[in-house]
Every structure is written in C-alpha cells, then in structure tokens.
Design an enzyme around this catalytic site. Structure first.
Site, PDB file in Angstrom:
ATOM      1  N   TYR A 138      95.016 164.622  10.954  1.00  0.00           N
ATOM      2  CA  TYR A 138      94.824 163.372  10.221  1.00  0.00           C
ATOM      3  C   TYR A 138      96.378 162.637  10.263  1.00  0.00           C
ATOM      4  O   TYR A 138      96.504 161.385   9.887  1.00  0.00           O
ATOM      5  CB  TYR A 138      94.425 163.715   8.540  1.00  0.00           C
ATOM      6  N   THR A 155      87.860 163.705  16.693  1.00  0.00           N
ATOM      7  CA  THR A 155      88.502 163.706  15.667  1.00  0.00           C
ATOM      8  C   THR A 155      88.213 164.637  14.558  1.00  0.00           C
ATOM      9  O   THR A 155      87.258 165.137  14.369  1.00  0.00           O
ATOM     10  CB  THR A 155      88.309 162.117  14.892  1.00  0.00           C
ATOM     11  N   ASP A 156      89.136 164.871  13.620  1.00  0.00           N
ATOM     12  CA  ASP A 156      89.054 165.376  12.393  1.00  0.00           C
ATOM     13  C   ASP A 156      87.964 164.592  11.724  1.00  0.00           C
ATOM     14  O   ASP A 156      87.697 163.558  11.924  1.00  0.00           O
ATOM     15  CB  ASP A 156      90.254 165.739  11.575  1.00  0.00           C
ATOM     16  N   TRP A 157      87.651 165.425  10.530  1.00  0.00           N
ATOM     17  CA  TRP A 157      86.541 165.006   9.652  1.00  0.00           C
ATOM     18  C   TRP A 157      86.742 163.520   8.807  1.00  0.00           C
ATOM     19  O   TRP A 157      87.647 163.693   8.133  1.00  0.00           O
ATOM     20  CB  TRP A 157      85.914 165.910   8.996  1.00  0.00           C
ATOM     21  N   LEU A 213      87.252 159.888   9.257  1.00  0.00           N
ATOM     22  CA  LEU A 213      88.184 158.922   9.514  1.00  0.00           C
ATOM     23  C   LEU A 213      87.827 157.692   9.442  1.00  0.00           C
ATOM     24  O   LEU A 213      88.423 156.664   9.666  1.00  0.00           O
ATOM     25  CB  LEU A 213      88.679 159.093  10.957  1.00  0.00           C
TER      26      LEU A 213
END
Length: 644
Positions: A322, A358-360, A362
């Site tokens: 992030y 992606t990370d969670w 966004l």
C-alpha cells in the site's frame, strides 16, 4: 478405454514421474474427474469436459493442446463482462453445510458477504480469497467441490481459484488466519531464527499438501518484507531484517509450495513488492494515519534482494504494498498506482510477466459503522474517482484488483474509451495462464475422502510443534538455570496454562512459595488513535513496557528467580526486564506445551535472533527506517542466541 483417456493418464503419469520430491496427490486423477464433473462428454472416441456445452472439443478444453493455444482460444470466446470479472478477487463465505450459496453458521462480516454463486452469476468473478472457514476441513473441501461444480454451469465453465493468507502458524496476530485442523508451525521469524533451508522447504511442502487437499490453489504469501523498522506491525509475517537470509529462505519456500509444476502445486503471490518494511514510525499504510514509506539510508535496493530470489524460482504472482515510496519515483503515489514501480522496475528491469495483483481495497471506500468510513488505500490519488483509480492501477501495469468486486468500473472505462479491451486482454492472458498451469480446467476437484488423511496428519503436527520448540531463542541463562529439572521445583506462573505446567513441576499460587516463577509475555504494543476498529488490532506503537506494567513485572522478578518467555512478533525493548530475569527466552509462535518442553529440557533451543533487540526507544527512534541492524548499542544483536 478410449485413446484420449489413455493419453490423458499417460501425461499425468509422466508428470508424477518427474516430481520425485512431491507427495502424490489426487489433484490430477482422471477417475476423480469422472466422479465429480457434470460436463464430461464422449464424442468421436474422445472424452473431455465440455465446459461451454457446445458438444465439441474446443481448443481450451483439450488437455493435449499447448497452454498458450488454450488461453488464446478461451480469450476469443470471453465477453467484456467475463474479462472484467476475472480481474477482481475478493472474499467469499464458506457455509457450514458445504453449499456454495449457503449461509449456515456464518457470523460477523462473513454473514454479509455475497456467496461465490452470486459473484459468479452477477459479476462473472472467478477468483476468491477465503478468511473464516468451518473448524472441520472436510466441510471446506465439500464447499470447494460444490463451488467448482457450480462454476461448470457458467457460460464457459471457467473454474474458480481459491486463495488464502497463511493458515499454518501458531500465532497471536491478526495476519495469520485460523489454523483449525491444519498443522501449526512457528511464525516466519522462527524459520529465520533457524536458517534451515531444508526445513523451510519441508514446511512449505506440508502447506502445499494441506492446501491441495481442501482446494486452496493460491497462497497470498510468502511475505518477504524486511524488518528494518522494528515498530512495523507486520514483522511476524516476515523472515528477518537481513536481506540475504530472507532471500536464501524464500527460494525453498516457493519451491515447496509451487512444486515442480503448478499442476501439483499452489501458486505463490509473493508480497509486498518492492518491500514494505521501511514504514515511517512503523505506522502501517493499511490506514490513512500512516506517514509514508521512507528511505533515509538511501537503501531502496536492499529491500529488492529477496524479490530477486523469488523471481529466480518463478513466483507465480506478485503483490505490491500500500505504501508510497516517498521521493523514490517521479510521483508520490502508492505502489500499485506507481508506473515506475510496476512497469519500469518490475516488468521492464526484472522482466516479470506473471500476475500482479494489488493489495486489498485500493478502489472503494467502505463504511465501517454509523460515523466511520475506512478509506480506500488510494494514497496519493485520493481525489480520483473509483473508475479513474482503477484505470491508473491498470496503466501502472497491474492485472488484478485485490479485495474489490467492481468489474462494472472496467466495463465503464472501456465503454468511455479510456481503456482498450486489448490492454485488458494482456492481463486476462496472465490470469488464464495461471489457471491452466494449475490444472484447474482439467480437474479442479479434490478427493474429499483424503482430507482427514492429509490435513493435520500426525507427522505434520509433530514437525510443526518441533519448529515451535527449536526456533525458541535463549537470550539469558544465569547460573545455567535452564533447563529446569522436571518434578523438582515449585513454580509460580503467569500467562501459561497451569495444567500444562503441572506435567513438569508443582504449581503454587504465590511467588513467595515458589522456587522459580515462569511468566509468558508478549512484545508490547499500543493501539493507534483511530475510529477504524480494524486498525485498533494492529500492533503499532512503542516496543517497551510502560511504567505500571513494567513495575508490576519487575516486582515479581525481584521477589523470586524468574524465567521470562517473550513472544517476539516485533523486536521488544526490555533492558530492565532482561537485567532482572534469571533466564530470558524468546519464541516466535509457540504453545504452552512447546514452551514447557524447552524450559524443562526435553528440547534444546536452537534459534538465533532474526532481528536485533534495541536497548531503548530512543535508539529505535534514531535508527534509519530502511537500514538493517543499525540501532546504537543493541541489547541483543542480530544473530545472537545461546543454547544448552
């Protein structure tokens, strides 16, 4: 037996013969396909899964075709809606009755989630990550098979991919999911404390076998960030603060999980590129109160070393973090929005052509209560609309959106002419390739009769407990107090189960009546000031015990010779406790029984510190966030550890 089945089985036999290190599983068993699949068709002496129901053997349905040809054929048949749905992965609930659209036993957030059936039908999604699962892994396996049977009914029969965060650690943090039914090992710093590559690969093989048994085909791990900022709340998921040690251990980890071939393995989504460790003041960029990812030691490249090792062993996917790489690129935006990070560095410099997810969370802001909104982690681009956030992520070079279910945004962008379907196809090819490599199109099912035999087997549990014990790190042992002789002493205890300790010593109610005290402590942490409930569970803040609690502990240590066991999910600052303790030992995730086995001499501690323990909070504040083992006069240096 017709010719196509003979060829199919021959291919499978060839595959298994070339995997001598892998335990045989049932994920490529044609007999199992015939038992489970509802779309098997025999025509013109050919038997195949007629996934699109057209009565013909399409190229993508043909196991004998090259994966590239299968990908291209399926891609040509997909609609824009189906492509958009594949670009998202989000959580899904697991009903206790094993039904993919069931809601039995669901509580909390899981009770409010859309089922996999709803997501497949309405959003055309084919990737899901699972958090809470029933205590019985057999239920999960049943749910998984039923979900794949439903996927067969969709227009093209595209199988789903199930992903999970780590489930195999004895953990006190929120980042390791429930280990119910699964073998429980020490956390990753424990493996770094041991530094044993063969043990890491053996562990990863067990994780692979247990995941395969229930249908988990993508691991949202390993996490190979470096613990160079000791206050960061996610250190327990890392190996170490040392880049070379981490790089050495990540290779057997990925080899063990992915297997010789992904058809008998679990795809690793290695995280968090390009290294999430150097967070200013250790404040995690899950949340808006974070202060950026900083590099005062000009040490950006050091954090890339573990990822270079992951690329060498072909990690199947990469997850950026992030954080904003402050002043390291041409714009200060979060990693997944950052074209310099994803395209210039990852895609072009490292020639990485695997999936980037992606990370969670966004894109979408989420209400957390009447007056609480959890902001999307769109750091640096907060003013963009949800659609434009999605566009910037794609333009940066990412393929998939974690923790989101907004395919309508992709459709909108294409319809508005802001995004071409050709660009989408680039990402869909990567995602489809992974599904084909995993063998999901040919046999997505698990053998429910084998779950009890594989998951949490006696041998796996024994090895897990062994790692909890031998990874413990002895830091102080005055007068060779440890190991204690069994059944000889009276002990006063705190934060440890009395019935467990009673197997080794007589437990007394007061310190004054004891020969020794045994206390278990956790590294201190202090919740951030926030109205986001989830954030309050992160282990942020200072690493030292404050006045009242420290005084209480020291009073005990001054009353009776005391053995202190401390759980290091972050480096603790404990100089006064160290001085007053008779013996001090650290664990990296260990049960009360495992701790007793070490303290009373049935197992000797073998660990060496995977990160230094600073001498004071001032030393922590003065060190450089991106530089390893650089605090002044540490209490215990990186690599320190005694034994007996």
């Amino acid at each position: 037996m017709n010719k196509s089945i003979i060829v199919f089985l021959a291919l499978l036999l060839f595959s298994s013969c070339n995997e001598p290190k892998q335990k045989e599983t049932n994920t490529s068993n044609f007999e199992l396909v015939t038992q489970k699949s509802k779309v098997l068709l025999e025509k013109d002496d050919l038997t195949f899964r007629d996934l699109n129901g057209n009565g013909q053997l399409d190229i993508y349905e043909d196991v004998n075709q090259p994966i590239e040809a299968r990908v291209n054929d399926l891609l040509s048949q997909m609609t824009l809606e189906e492509k958009a749905g594949m670009m998202f992965i989000n959580g899904a609930p697991v009903s206790a009755d094993g039904k993919p659209d069931g809601n039995e036993g669901l509580e909390g957030p899981a009770s409010r989630m859309a089922s996999v059936v709803e997501n497949m039908n309405d959003l055309k999604m084919t990737h899901f990550n699972i958090w809470s699962i029933p205590a019985d892994p057999n239920v999960f396996a049943k749910w998984y098979n039923n979900s794949q049977l439903f996927a067969e009914k969709t227009r093209l029969g595209i199988p789903i991919t199930i992903a999970s965060d780590p489930r195999h650690h004895f953990s006190n943090t929120i980042f390791s999911l429930s280990a119910k039914g699964f073998a429980q090992f020490c956390e990753m710093p424990g493996f770094a404390a041991l530094g044993d590559e063969n043990l890491v690969e053996e562990f990863a093989n067990i994780v692979r076998e247990e995941y395969l048994a229930v249908g988990i085909r993508e691991a949202l791990h390993p996490q190979i960030d470096l613990a160079t900022e000791p206050r960061w709340s996610r250190i327990s998921g890392n190996f170490s603060e040392d880049a070379e040690l981490t790089a050495r251990l990540v290779k057997p980890y990925i080899r063990g999980l992915q297997g010789e071939k992904l058809s008998n393995g679990v795809a690793c989504m290695t995280k968090h590129f390009p290294g999430g460790g150097p967070q200013k003041e250790g404040l995690d960029p899950h949340f808006s109160f974070q202060k950026g990812q900083i590099y005062p030691g000009d040490n950006f490249d050091y954090h890339l070393i573990p990822f270079e090792a992951a690329f060498e062993v072909n990690t199947a996917a990469i997850m950026p973090y992030y954080g904003v790489p402050t002043d390291q690129t041409d714009e200060n935006v979060a990693m997944a929005y950052n074209k310099t990070i994803i395209t210039t560095l990852l895609r072009e410099k490292y020639k990485y052509d695997g999936v980037v997810c992606t990370d969670w969370g966004l894109i979408t802001d989420r209400p957390m209560g009447p007056d609480v909104v959890w902001k999307a982690r769109a750091w640096g681009v907060e003013d963009l609309s949800a659609a434009d956030r999605a566009l910037k992520i794609i333009e940066a070079g990412c393929d998939q959106f974690g923790g989101e279910n907004r395919p309508e945004l992709i459709i909108q962008l294409v319809n508005e002419g802001k995004l071409t379907e050709e660009r989408i196809d680039v990402s869909i090819k990567r995602l489809l390739k992974q599904k084909f490599e995993l063998g999901l199109f040919d046999n997505p099912f698990v053998d429910e009769t084998k779950v009890d035999e594989i998951v949490g087997s006696e041998a796996s549990r024994a090895l897990g407990e062994k790692t909890q014990k031998i990874s413990m790190t002895l830091l102080k042992n005055d007068n060779s107090t440890l190991p204690l002789e069994q059944k000889k002493f009276k002990v006063y205890i705190e934060n440890i189960d009395s019935l467990t300790v009673a197997n080794y010593a007589e437990v007394v109610a007061a310190p004054e009546a004891a020969d020794f005290a045994i206390i278990r402590l956790n590294t201190p942490w202090y919740p951030a000031e926030t109205n986001v409930p989830f954030a309050k569970g992160f282990h942020h803040g200072d690493l030292d015990f404050k006045s009242d609690e420290k005084r209480r502990i020291l009073d005990l240590l001054n009353k009776v010779p005391t053995i202190v066991d401390i759980y290091l999910d972050r480096p603790a600052v404990i100089p006064e406790i160290t001085n007053a303790a008779t013996a001090l030992i650290a664990n990296f995730g260990a049960s009360d029984k495992s701790v007793c086995e070490v303290l009373f001499g049935n197992t000797a501690p073998q660990g060496k510190l995977p990160f230094e323990l600073p001498v004071s909070m001032k030393a922590v504040e003065n060190q450089k966030t991106d530089v390893p083992y650089d605090s002044e006069n540490p209490l215990f240096k990186f690599g320190f550890g005694l034994t007996y």
